[in-house]
Structures are given as C-alpha cells and as structure tokens.
Write an enzyme that holds these catalytic residues in place. Structure first.
Site, PDB file in Angstrom:
ATOM      1  CG  ASN A 174     -42.933  96.275  -8.600  1.00 41.62           C
ATOM      2  OD1 ASN A 174     -42.929  95.744  -9.709  1.00 41.62           O
ATOM      3  ND2 ASN A 174     -43.820  95.938  -7.649  1.00 41.62           N
ATOM      4  CG  ASP A 224     -43.481  94.030   0.246  1.00 44.08           C
ATOM      5  OD1 ASP A 224     -44.133  93.003  -0.005  1.00 44.08           O
ATOM      6  OD2 ASP A 224     -42.258  94.146   0.015  1.00 44.08           O
ATOM      7  CE  LYS A 240     -50.847 117.257  -9.905  1.00 41.91           C
ATOM      8  NZ  LYS A 240     -50.570 117.955 -11.177  1.00 41.91           N
ATOM      9  CG  PHE A 262     -41.127  83.606  -9.150  1.00 48.03           C
ATOM     10  CD1 PHE A 262     -40.148  83.728 -10.113  1.00 48.03           C
ATOM     11  CD2 PHE A 262     -42.106  82.639  -9.310  1.00 48.03           C
ATOM     12  CE1 PHE A 262     -40.135  82.899 -11.228  1.00 48.03           C
ATOM     13  CE2 PHE A 262     -42.109  81.805 -10.421  1.00 48.03           C
ATOM     14  CZ  PHE A 262     -41.119  81.934 -11.385  1.00 48.03           C
ATOM     15  CE  LYS A 313     -41.523  85.285  -1.084  1.00 41.54           C
ATOM     16  NZ  LYS A 313     -41.253  86.232  -2.199  1.00 41.54           N
ATOM     17  CE  LYS A 361     -43.604  85.374   2.790  1.00 37.79           C
ATOM     18  NZ  LYS A 361     -44.322  86.571   3.217  1.00 37.79           N
TER      19      LYS A 361
END
Length: 401
Positions: free
Chosen positions: A209, A278, A288, A322, A336, A340
C-alpha cells in the site's frame, strides 16, 4: 528543571550570535551545564571568551585543538550532550548537515551526535525562502531533527520578515518543556509499528500500500523524547531511524505479528500505526509468473489481524490503533475501537489534501473509551505525534492505570 542537564550549543556565524550569548546565560541560570562550539564565522562576531565566561566551560572551535589528550574532542562532546542546539543556524550550516558534510568542529560534532538535535535558523527572509534552503530544511525534518522556527520582525539587513532567531527566553522555555515532558514515559516501554507490509506473489512481485511510515516514525520519535524505551517495528520504508529508538525491520504481516509478540508482554504502550495488508496471495510462486494471453486471477487469503490479537491479549498495556479511512471516518473508528478492544483509535480521512499517505502533515481525530473524542487540525506529523502522545499519557496518568 534543567539541573544537571547537559546542553551543547553550536553557534554559526551571523549577527544573531549576540542572542546566543544571552541563550547561554538563560540556560546556565536555569541550572544547565552548557558547552559551546563556534564556527570560524561566529568568532568574527563574538570572541570565544564571552561564551567561556557565560558558560564557565571551555569553548571549542578547532577540530584539531584537543584540550584533553585522553579523548577525541568532537566525539566526546557529541557523546556528552543530552540535547544539541544549533543557534543561530545559518543557511550554510543547515546545508552542510543536510548533506552529511563535516568540515569543521561544529559539523563533525553534529554528525557524531546521538542526542536530539534542535536547529534555530537565523538569516535574511529571502535566504530562508530559497528553494535550496527549504529542501535542506525538509531533509533535516525527515532525518528527525527538530526546528525552532524563526520569528518575524526587523532583520539586521534592513528587511522586515521571517528570519529572526527566536528569543533566548522562548528557546529556554522550549528546552524546559522538553526535559519536563521527558519524564512522562521514563521507565516505560513503548512499541510502535509503522509503514506498510509486503505480501509476496512471486520472487519479483508483491502486494502493498501507499504508507510511507512517516506517522509511525513520528510517534516513535515522540515516545523517545518522552523518555520511553522505544521499539519501532517497521515495514519497508526509506526513513532513517529516529534518535534513541531501536528499530526492527520486517516485511510481511506475519513477520510483523511475530515481532510484536516478542515485544508485547513487558510493554506499557503499543501504538499500531502500520498499514498492515489485510490479504496475501494464497499461493507463493517460487518462480516469476510469466505473462500469458487473457486475464489472470489471484486467490487471496486473510492475514492475521494484529490489532485484534493485541486487544484479546492485553492486560496492563495501553493499546492505540490507527484507522486510515476514505468515508464515514467517525463511524468506522468507533466501531474499530470496540471490536478490537483498543483503548484509543486515531483516525483520519486519507482523501483529504495534505492528510493522506506520504504527506508530511496530518489531520486526525482521536477516539477513546467512555465516548472520549478530540480533533486535531492539520499539523506537521512530528508535532502532531508529540501532542497525541502527551494527551494519551496524561489521560492515562489521571486514570491511574
């Protein structure tokens, strides 16, 4: 507050050197042990004897003038300091430090220093706004060096604008604040996760990301400044390690989970800023993958939910997560926080200008148990991290956790 604190003042050339004399006086009166290094240009404005009288210590300016033959002077001074301040800092010394140049007593000592470094610029308003100077300042920001912004006013060159060295009283106040904050986390262990993870597809490709790690690194720096033993568990980023922080590099979500497990049991605060993948490819190809005609599909499987794991395992630890969202920030953050079993969730909308991935600034809202909520306007990530961590630590102290 400054009793027995060791402050190394590096003085570079400019008319503002006279303020550095007053700064030595203010710091010494507050109880600090101050030592001074001067550049050759600084000695054109004020003689070393002036600083010697004010500090009651030898003044250093020649790399090869070893006053004590049992040590190497610039290394000994770098190791000695609890805090290094460059004031006034000219465009020249800022440029040298940003580019790793050590060609005199000041710059070689700065390159050897492991204590926090603060830079207080003083120069003409147009020099301060020059693109090269701005690039060098940004580089030093990225290296974890803190700046004491110059104030606006009448400059010695006749211009009116930003470029005046901050007043000695204000700098002394900031130093007092730094050392008082340091005690908040003394004796505590803080674990921070930062950056992205990489989930390999084959030997040359991976899923990841846009996380730069800047917010996590800023949180680690803030924890170290507050006196904590700080462990930074970092995904692949190009940032330098913050001063006083132990960094552990990892690659995948599983790597990060195992590293967190190792450090979790004796921690007091865990700050999970990392943007952990995730999902990961269900099959890791040993060779490859070759391009073929037509479309291709990639089967994914869930990675471990590190924040959820920590929420189920935590005891005395304060758990801070975060949430980088693109819509319904408040709703997702509150959900969250509960799901959590975290103590705090710090959330931001990554689609906002200058508040998303890779930016140097951020705008967040922190949510806590008991419907606690507080928003922060757009701030540099280093300053935001200091404010967030100070807020959390002081709330936890009041709760007598």
């Amino acid at each position: 507050m400054l009793a027995n604190r060791r402050i190394l003042l590096c003085v570079s050339g400019g008319i503002a050197v006279y303020k550095a004399v007053a700064l030595v006086s203010k710091l010494s009166q507050a109880g600090a042990d101050v030592k001074v290094i001067m550049t050759e240009s600084a000695r054109q404005f004020v003689r070393p004897l002036t600083f010697q009288v004010m500090s009651r210590n030898d003044v250093f300016y020649d790399t090869f003038d070893e006053k004590d033959s049992s040590v190497i002077a610039h290394i000994d001074l770098a190791d000695w300091a609890d805090l290094v301040i460059v004031a006034p800092a000219t465009a020249n010394v800022i440029g040298k430090l940003a580019n790793g140049i050590g060609d005199d007593m000041v710059t070689t000592t700065l390159l050897a220093a492991t204590a926090p470094i603060w830079i207080a610029p003083a120069m003409n308003v147009h020099m301060y706004d020059h693109p090269a100077v701005k690039r060098n300042i940004q580089q030093l920001h990225d290296d974890g060096i803190r700046f004491i912004e110059p104030s606006e006013g009448f400059l010695a060159c006749g211009y009116v604008g930003k470029g005046r060295l901050e007043e000695p009283e204000k700098i002394t106040e900031l130093v007092n604040g730094f050392f008082s904050r340091e005690m908040l986390l003394k004796g505590k262990k803080v674990v921070v996760t930062a950056g992205p993870t990489r989930e390999r597809i084959d030997p040359v490709r991976f899923l990841t990301n846009f996380s730069s790690g800047k917010m996590g690194y800023a949180m680690a720096q803030a924890a170290a400044e507050l006196g904590a033993e700080t462990i930074l568990i970092s995904g692949p980023v190009s940032l330098p390690a913050p001063s006083g922080v132990k960094r552990i590099f990892v690659e995948s979500a599983e790597d990060m989970l195992q590293a967190v497990k190792t450090e979790f049991a004796d921690s007091n605060f865990v700050i999970k800023t990392a943007a952990v993948a995730d999902y990961r490819p269900k099959t890791l190809h040993g060779q490859k993958m070759k391009k073929q005609d037509g479309d291709a599909s990639l089967e994914l499987e869930r990675t471990a939910d590190i924040l959820h794991y920590l929420g189920t395992e935590k005891g005395k630890q304060v758990l801070i997560g975060f949430a980088a969202e693109t819509n319904d920030v408040s709703r997702y953050a509150k959900s969250k926080l509960e799901r959590k079993n975290a103590d705090y969730i710090i959330a931001n909308d990554v689609t906002e200008s200058q508040a998303g991935f890779e930016s140097d600034t951020n705008k967040v809202t922190i949510y806590g148990k008991g419907d606690f909520e507080q928003s922060f306007e757009l701030l540099p990530k280093q300053e935001l991290a200091r404010q967030l961590l100070k807020l959390i630590v002081e709330r936890e102290m009041r709760n007598d956790r």
